[in-house]
Scaffold this active site. Structure first.
Site, PDB file in Angstrom:
ATOM      1  N   ASN A 117       0.835  -1.205   0.000  1.00 10.75           N
ATOM      2  CA  ASN A 117       0.000   0.000   0.000  1.00 10.75           C
ATOM      3  C   ASN A 117       0.868   1.253   0.000  1.00 10.75           C
ATOM      4  O   ASN A 117       1.956   1.253   0.555  1.00 10.75           O
ATOM      5  CB  ASN A 117      -0.923   0.016   1.228  1.00 10.75           C
ATOM      6  CG  ASN A 117      -1.883  -1.179   1.214  1.00 10.75           C
ATOM      7  OD1 ASN A 117      -2.108  -1.786   0.157  1.00 10.75           O
ATOM      8  ND2 ASN A 117      -2.410  -1.533   2.362  1.00 10.75           N
ATOM      9  N   HIS A 159       5.961  -0.347  -2.512  1.00  5.82           N
ATOM     10  CA  HIS A 159       5.451   0.286  -3.739  1.00  5.82           C
ATOM     11  C   HIS A 159       5.455   1.807  -3.634  1.00  5.82           C
ATOM     12  O   HIS A 159       4.763   2.494  -4.385  1.00  5.82           O
ATOM     13  CB  HIS A 159       4.039  -0.220  -4.052  1.00  5.82           C
ATOM     14  CG  HIS A 159       4.018  -1.644  -4.517  1.00  5.82           C
ATOM     15  ND1 HIS A 159       2.872  -2.386  -4.600  1.00  5.82           N
ATOM     16  CD2 HIS A 159       5.016  -2.471  -4.919  1.00  5.82           C
ATOM     17  CE1 HIS A 159       3.149  -3.608  -5.044  1.00  5.82           C
ATOM     18  NE2 HIS A 159       4.448  -3.677  -5.236  1.00  5.82           N
ATOM     19  N   CYS A 170      15.623  15.561 -11.557  1.00 11.62           N
ATOM     20  CA  CYS A 170      16.727  15.476 -10.567  1.00 11.62           C
ATOM     21  C   CYS A 170      16.353  14.481  -9.473  1.00 11.62           C
ATOM     22  O   CYS A 170      15.316  13.810  -9.576  1.00 11.62           O
ATOM     23  CB  CYS A 170      16.976  16.872  -9.975  1.00 11.62           C
ATOM     24  SG  CYS A 170      15.754  17.387  -8.749  1.00 11.62           S
TER      25      CYS A 170
END
Ligand code: BV8
Ligand code: ZN
Length: 304
Positions: A117, A159, A170
């Protein structure tokens, strides 16, 4: 259906197994946050049932239509900001506090939560397990400070994080819980809700009005891992999974790799696997224990 006594027997056997565990790992998915009002992806109320996940959660989709992808994540950020931790988050947060864990697993040496999650609810909950502040009231990075101070690396967000705003040019990446992130996304709000339900009415936001990097001004992207991108903490997770003797799989359809491979790997070297899921999932048939139902009720019934 199995008669109730089998249920209590299974629970007792599970609790005994948990009690003797030394290295516990939790693999969590969208079902952990479902009771907090955050839509899941692939089941009944799942978002990606109406939307094609690969049309929104890939670098190619972002490259092709950053305005649409940002509207999708703005829509999800708004949902997450209104969400509060549910009892399942709190039980997991308590497990990651050593003294608390020792009450239910006296032999425990390590505990890790590997979460798919991106909503940060598990981290925010650790920061304040007893209050149920919506995540919007938690100032950016507060949870990280507590996490680093108290439990280095016990929660691995593989994730990424929906509140992170990452530069496409950058290295700059910062957590920003402002809603909307920029005026153009606030204006697009209503139309995107239609997009998720029925229409495809989405506003095309010009690049320069999308979220920009605070450091170099280049286009920014949500700080989550898309399909085809490398998840975070893979090496650390592999060594945690290798050592684990107890794996709780909570609220995941176990369809996304590599997260879906961890429970099986724990079992391969003799660890136990317990699934806490509303619907049947890919991991069920191999699991040592399956507790069907909402984790916000099945977990509290096992860890009162
Ligand atoms: C990688 C972040 C390699 C973004 C997500 C073909 C092309 C390209 C890639 C692949 C391919 N085939 C396979 C792959 C690999 C791919 C993959 O697995 N695809 C699947 C779909 C086939 N994986 C990847 O691309 C990963 N990266 O492999 O990189 C690599 C290695 C080295 C170097 C370079 C590259 C990256 C995957 C990460 C994708 N990003 N999310 C965002 O959130 O928008 S995935 C997304 O799915 C979420 O993170 C989510 O967590 C995850 C899994 O979904 P679930 O959490 O399980 O949610 P779902 O809705 O499916 O299920 C919910 C469950 O909860 C249900 O079972 C339901 O019954 C239950 N439930 C509901 N309510 C409750 C409940 N349970 C309990 N209580 C309740 N109350
Ligand atoms: Zn930049």
């Amino acid at each position: 259906d199995t008669p109730p006594f089998a249920e209590s027997e299974r629970s007792a056997t599970f609790r005994d197994a948990f009690r003797t565990s030394k290295h516990i790992v939790v693999i969590a998915g969208a079902g952990l946050s479902a009771a907090s009002g955050i839509p899941t992806f692939r089941d009944g109320g799942g978002m990606w049932r109406s939307l094609d996940s690969t049309a929104l959660a890939t670098p190619e989709a972002f490259e092709a239509n950053p305005s649409l992808v940002w509207q999708f994540y703005h829509y999800r950020r708004t949902k997450v900001l209104a969400a509060k931790a549910n009892p399942a988050h709190k039980i997991i947060a308590k497990m990651s506090i050593r003294a608390q864990l020792k009450k239910v697993a006296p032999a425990a040496k390590t505990f890790h939560l590997v979460t798919q999650n991106v909503d940060r609810l598990s981290v925010d909950t650790l920061n304040d397990p007893l209050t149920d502040k919506p995540s919007a009231t938690i100032e950016s990075n507060a949870s990280d400070k507590k996490l680093r101070a108290v439990f280095p690396n016990s929660i691995l967000e593989m994730h990424g994080r929906i509140f992170d705003v990452r530069c496409t040019a950058c290295e700059h990446c910062e957590e920003d819980r402002n809603d909307p992130l920029c005026p153009a996304l606030g204006a697009a709000d209503a139309s995107f809700n239609d997009y998720t339900d029925a229409g495809t009415k989405e506003i095309n936001i010009p690049l320069e009005q999308l979220p920009r990097c605070r450091a170099c001004g280049a286009l920014a992207r949500p700080g989550v891992v898309w399909f085809g991108e490398k998840p975070y903490h893979l090496d650390e997770i592999n060594s945690i999974v290798y050592k684990a003797d107890m794996c709780l799989v909570i609220g995941t359809s176990s369809t996304v790799r590599p997260a879906s491979t961890y429970a099986y790997r724990v079992q391969r070297h003799g660890g136990k696997v317990a699934v806490f899921n509303l619907d049947p999932s890919e991991t069920d048939e191999r699991a040592d224990f399956v507790f069907r139902g909402g984790c916000e009720t099945t977990l509290p019934s096992l860890f009162p």
